[in-house]
Design a protein around this motif. Structure first.
Motif, mmCIF file in Angstrom:
data_model
loop_
_atom_site.group_PDB
_atom_site.id
_atom_site.type_symbol
_atom_site.label_atom_id
_atom_site.label_comp_id
_atom_site.label_asym_id
_atom_site.label_seq_id
_atom_site.Cartn_x
_atom_site.Cartn_y
_atom_site.Cartn_z
ATOM 1 N N GLU A 87 -16.952 13.643 20.384
ATOM 2 C CA GLU A 87 -17.819 14.081 21.480
ATOM 3 C C GLU A 87 -17.302 15.331 22.183
ATOM 4 O O GLU A 87 -18.060 16.257 22.462
ATOM 5 N N ASN A 88 -16.015 15.377 22.458
ATOM 6 C CA ASN A 88 -15.471 16.499 23.231
ATOM 7 C C ASN A 88 -14.510 17.357 22.432
ATOM 8 O O ASN A 88 -13.643 18.026 22.990
ATOM 9 N N GLY A 89 -14.633 17.337 21.100
ATOM 10 C CA GLY A 89 -13.751 18.164 20.287
ATOM 11 C C GLY A 89 -13.611 17.626 18.877
ATOM 12 O O GLY A 89 -14.609 17.361 18.200
ATOM 13 N N PHE A 90 -12.364 17.414 18.459
ATOM 14 C CA PHE A 90 -12.097 17.009 17.086
ATOM 15 C C PHE A 90 -10.962 15.992 17.047
ATOM 16 O O PHE A 90 -10.040 16.035 17.860
ATOM 17 N N SER A 91 -11.052 15.110 16.066
ATOM 18 C CA SER A 91 -9.989 14.163 15.779
ATOM 19 C C SER A 91 -9.316 14.587 14.482
ATOM 20 O O SER A 91 -9.993 14.856 13.485
ATOM 21 N N ILE A 92 -7.991 14.643 14.507
ATOM 22 C CA ILE A 92 -7.220 15.064 13.338
ATOM 23 C C ILE A 92 -6.268 13.939 12.952
ATOM 24 O O ILE A 92 -5.517 13.442 13.787
ATOM 25 N N GLN A 93 -6.307 13.561 11.680
ATOM 26 C CA GLN A 93 -5.428 12.505 11.193
ATOM 27 C C GLN A 93 -4.530 13.056 10.098
ATOM 28 O O GLN A 93 -4.968 13.844 9.258
ATOM 29 N N THR A 94 -3.255 12.627 10.099
ATOM 30 C CA THR A 94 -2.320 13.039 9.064
ATOM 31 C C THR A 94 -2.176 11.944 8.014
ATOM 32 O O THR A 94 -2.582 10.801 8.228
ATOM 33 N N GLU A 95 -1.567 12.304 6.881
ATOM 34 C CA GLU A 95 -1.407 11.342 5.797
ATOM 35 C C GLU A 95 -0.541 10.158 6.203
ATOM 36 O O GLU A 95 -0.674 9.072 5.650
ATOM 37 N N SER A 96 0.353 10.358 7.174
ATOM 38 C CA SER A 96 1.214 9.261 7.616
ATOM 39 C C SER A 96 0.523 8.348 8.619
ATOM 40 O O SER A 96 1.097 7.354 9.055
#
Length: 306
Positions: A87-96
């Protein structure tokens, strides 16, 4: 929630991180390693302001300069695996499995080496096939070797092998290598060197280890076998843009299309710079400049939103 997350630790990412920190943007940088593709270069001579530096030393200098900045969170030894719009930007997920949220993203994720995709390649990776000449050339002392690819990377691989290999073949698809003419002229003077033009690699041969290359002569149509003990693959690069496939517009090569005035992508809130983009010339200095341009534009956006 960060104002900005930068993806990538090459010259572009580090330049962006330094400028963002100096602008006091709430920023984090996520990278697997520092230095980008230059990490494997023995001698970088076109990094402006430095006459000659190894890729390893350049990477150390970049990391040291970045860590000297106050106000930037550095998340290293991490590879981004997923990016989602929230909603207010971005979600970033790493491989770990780590998760981060940010209002804006700048990707400087760079590119990676292409593979031959021929029979025998996967089987012999690490058993005679290598993709990093500066790393692995010393392992091929007194051996007959082949470099596949006639661009600058291929020529540099030949140079890396010259102190070690007994014989060096360079296989190119055209009549001549397309790399730097000065470098090509130098290596042609080496009696150990032989250019094989119009060669399309068909198969990597061998049982427990590499014993040869099967290739097609594109002029005669004849299939030939070249006995070699080591193969260095230098056939180009692919942009590390897959994580943005559902967010931004990319060209047929996978390069992220940007507005070259601002480095904005087609997705509001996402900027890109360096080899991951459709920039015409993929060079360290250009990557750094474009990334700085992006951060300055992001800073303007942040000020407007306050």
């Amino acid at each position: 929630m960060y104002d900005l997350i930068i993806i990538g630790g090459g010259p572009g990412g580090v330049a962006a991180g330094i400028y963002a920190a100096r602008k006091k943007i709430k920023v984090a940088l996520i990278t697997e390693t520092f230095g980008g593709q230059s990490l494997v270069s023995a001698d970088v001579r076109n990094w402006i302001g430095t006459k000659s530096i190894s890729g390893f030393d350049l990477a150390q200098n970049l990391e040291s300069h970045l860590r000297d900045q106050a106000g930037i969170d550095i998340i290293d030894s991490e590879r981004v695996s997923k990016i989602q719009k929230i909603e207010n930007g971005f979600s970033i997920q790493t491989e770990s499995g780590k998760d981060f949220e940010t209002k804006y993203i700048l990707t400087t994720a760079g590119s990676r080496r292409k593979r031959l995709n021929v029979p025998g390649e996967d089987k012999h990776e690490g058993k005679g096939i290598a993709y990093c000449s500066i790393c692995d050339a010393p392992l091929f002392g007194d051996m007959v070797t082949a470099v596949i690819g006639g661009g600058n990377a291929g020529l540099e691989a030949v140079v890396d092998l010259q102190p070690y290999a007994k014989k060096i073949y360079l296989l190119v698809r055209g009549d001549e290598a397309k790399g730097d003419a000065v470098t090509l002229d130098k290596i042609k003077k080496d009696p150990k060197f032989e250019l094989i033009p119009n060669a399309q690699t068909l198969e990597v041969l061998g049982e427990e280890k590499v014993s040869g290359i099967k290739y097609k002569d594109l002029k005669s149509g004849e299939e030939k076998v070249l006995p070699v003990e080591g193969i260095f693959v230098e056939v180009g690069i692919l942009p590390n843009s897959e994580m943005f496939a559902d967010l931004v517009e990319r060209d047929k090569a996978g390069d992220i299309i940007v507005d070259h005035k601002t480095q904005k992508t087609s997705c509001p809130g996402v900027w890109a710079a360096g080899d991951v983009t459709d920039v015409l010339y993929k060079q360290n200095n250009i990557s750094a400049g474009d990334a700085i341009k992006a951060v300055l534009n992001i800073y303007d956006e942040i000020k407007k939103s306050q």
